[in-house]
Write an enzyme that holds these catalytic residues in place. Structure first.
Site, PDB file in Angstrom:
ATOM      1  N   LYS A  50      -7.058   0.156  18.459  1.00  0.00           N
ATOM      2  CA  LYS A  50      -8.359  -0.144  18.035  1.00  0.00           C
ATOM      3  C   LYS A  50      -9.204  -1.460  18.373  1.00  0.00           C
ATOM      4  O   LYS A  50     -10.202  -1.448  18.300  1.00  0.00           O
ATOM      5  CB  LYS A  50      -8.239   0.091  16.511  1.00  0.00           C
ATOM      6  CG  LYS A  50      -7.897   1.315  15.921  1.00  0.00           C
ATOM      7  CD  LYS A  50      -7.587   1.400  14.535  1.00  0.00           C
ATOM      8  CE  LYS A  50      -7.264   2.796  14.159  1.00  0.00           C
ATOM      9  NZ  LYS A  50      -7.057   3.215  12.532  1.00  0.00           N
TER      10      LYS A  50
ATOM     11  N   SER B 147      -7.295   5.822   7.834  1.00  0.00           N
ATOM     12  CA  SER B 147      -7.489   4.480   7.965  1.00  0.00           C
ATOM     13  C   SER B 147      -9.148   4.355   8.179  1.00  0.00           C
ATOM     14  O   SER B 147      -9.617   3.142   8.553  1.00  0.00           O
ATOM     15  CB  SER B 147      -6.721   4.209   9.584  1.00  0.00           C
ATOM     16  OG  SER B 147      -7.523   5.025  10.604  1.00  0.00           O
TER      17      SER B 147
END
Length: 338
Positions: A278, A233
């Site tokens: 996140k 990611s």
């Protein structure tokens, strides 16, 4: 009389609590990780400086004990996942860790490829063999090969891709022997195995999952110190930081810019897991802008989830939808300098 039993009871309770903390449930817990500045960990030879920062964002993932499971159960931005949702069937802890680190290596590979292509700088590739991701139980490689092994010769033949490797092995017959030359923890050794039909494919093999082990060669040279960060990611943010060091114009414009997303060789930005956590991590780190995968406007995209989370935690970050690397560059070039 009651006081006599207080100390022993306390000790017993403490032992039970301590012991139970080492008893793991069949779940993983994910929680907000960190937002880490990329300039200190990415170095392009003679690269340009930047006034702001690009930041990768992470999710902390670990096995659940009874306490972490319970906390996650009642926490809005922590989540419990069954093991089968995280690990493949029959995948060991070692194989899972190797796969995560390989995904990180792949994300670095595609990030470098994307950035140097965009900068118009030539790229070369150095094929080094195949990389073992996992070993199938009760197959010839079981107990002989391990996740993380690099196979760079078969019967003294070298190949230029994993496709050529597979073609050579599968052209043989069940019971034929092949000799692999492997590297494991910087030691070279030979492993001879008999071929067997792989139930999943119907072709002969030794029972391993594999990928190309190849290195991208560029000039100026670039290094990425990702250490033990796993998964794919960070690829998108890696590509922005590398490109920004390659060009004279500063894309950060002086802002603190976080983001996430996979990247492929064509510069497409892909969906990731844990976008909510996140966003929390980026907000705590003081990010002003967050670049989120838009998935071409899908109603359940990372971008949509990021917007909802930012609103819920009352973040002042600007959430920006991104489909491709070029989308991000265009957006950043249009930013007013701070």
């Amino acid at each position: 009389m009651k006081k006599k039993y207080f100390f022993p009871s306390f000790v017993i309770a403490a032992i039970i609590l301590l012991t139970s903390s080492f008893y793991y449930l069949p779940y993983y817990v994910s929680k907000p990780g960190m937002a880490k500045e990329l300039e200190p960990i990415i170095h392009v030879e003679n690269g340009f400086d930047e006034k702001g920062n690009f930041m990768l964002t992470t999710v902390r993932m670990g096995k659940a004990n009874i306490y972490s499971y319970t906390i996650a159960k009642f926490s809005k931005y922590q989540e419990n996942f069954p093991i089968k949702a995280i690990r493949r069937e029959d995948e060991t802890d070692e194989e899972y860790n190797v796969r995560q680190l390989h995904l990180m290596d792949s994300s670095k590979f595609y990030a470098i490829e994307t950035a140097y292509k965009k900068a118009g700088i030539p790229i070369n590739y150095d094929y080094q063999g195949v990389f073992v991701l996992n070993v199938m139980p009760k197959m010839p490689a079981d107990g002989k090969l391990k996740a993380g092994d690099r196979i760079f010769k078969v019967d003294e033949h070298e190949f230029e891709s994993s496709a050529q490797f597979i073609e050579y092995v599968s052209s043989k017959k069940e019971g034929d022997k092949v000799k692999f030359k492997i590297e494991r923890k910087n030691k070279i050794s030979d492993v001879e195995l008999s071929l067997k039909t792989v139930p999943q494919t119907g072709k002969v093999g030794v029972g391993i999952g594999l990928v190309d082990d190849k290195e991208i060669v560029v000039k100026p040279a670039v290094s990425i110190e990702s250490k033990d960060i796993g998964g794919p990611s960070a690829g998108f943010m890696f590509s922005l930081e590398i490109y920004n060091q390659l060009i004279e114009e500063d894309l950060t414009r002086g802002y603190q810019i976080a983001g996430t997303g996979t990247i492929d060789s064509n510069g497409n930005v892909g969906k990731i897991g844990g976008i909510e956590q996140k966003i929390v991590a980026a907000d705590k780190a003081g990010a002003e802008i967050f670049l989120a995968p838009n998935e071409n406007g899908a109603p359940d995209s990372n971008y949509v989830a990021a917007l909802e989370t930012a609103k819920d935690i009352k973040s002042k970050m600007k959430i920006v939808p991104i489909n491709t690397f070029d989308d991000a560059v265009t957006y950043l070039l249009d930013l007013k300098e701070k």
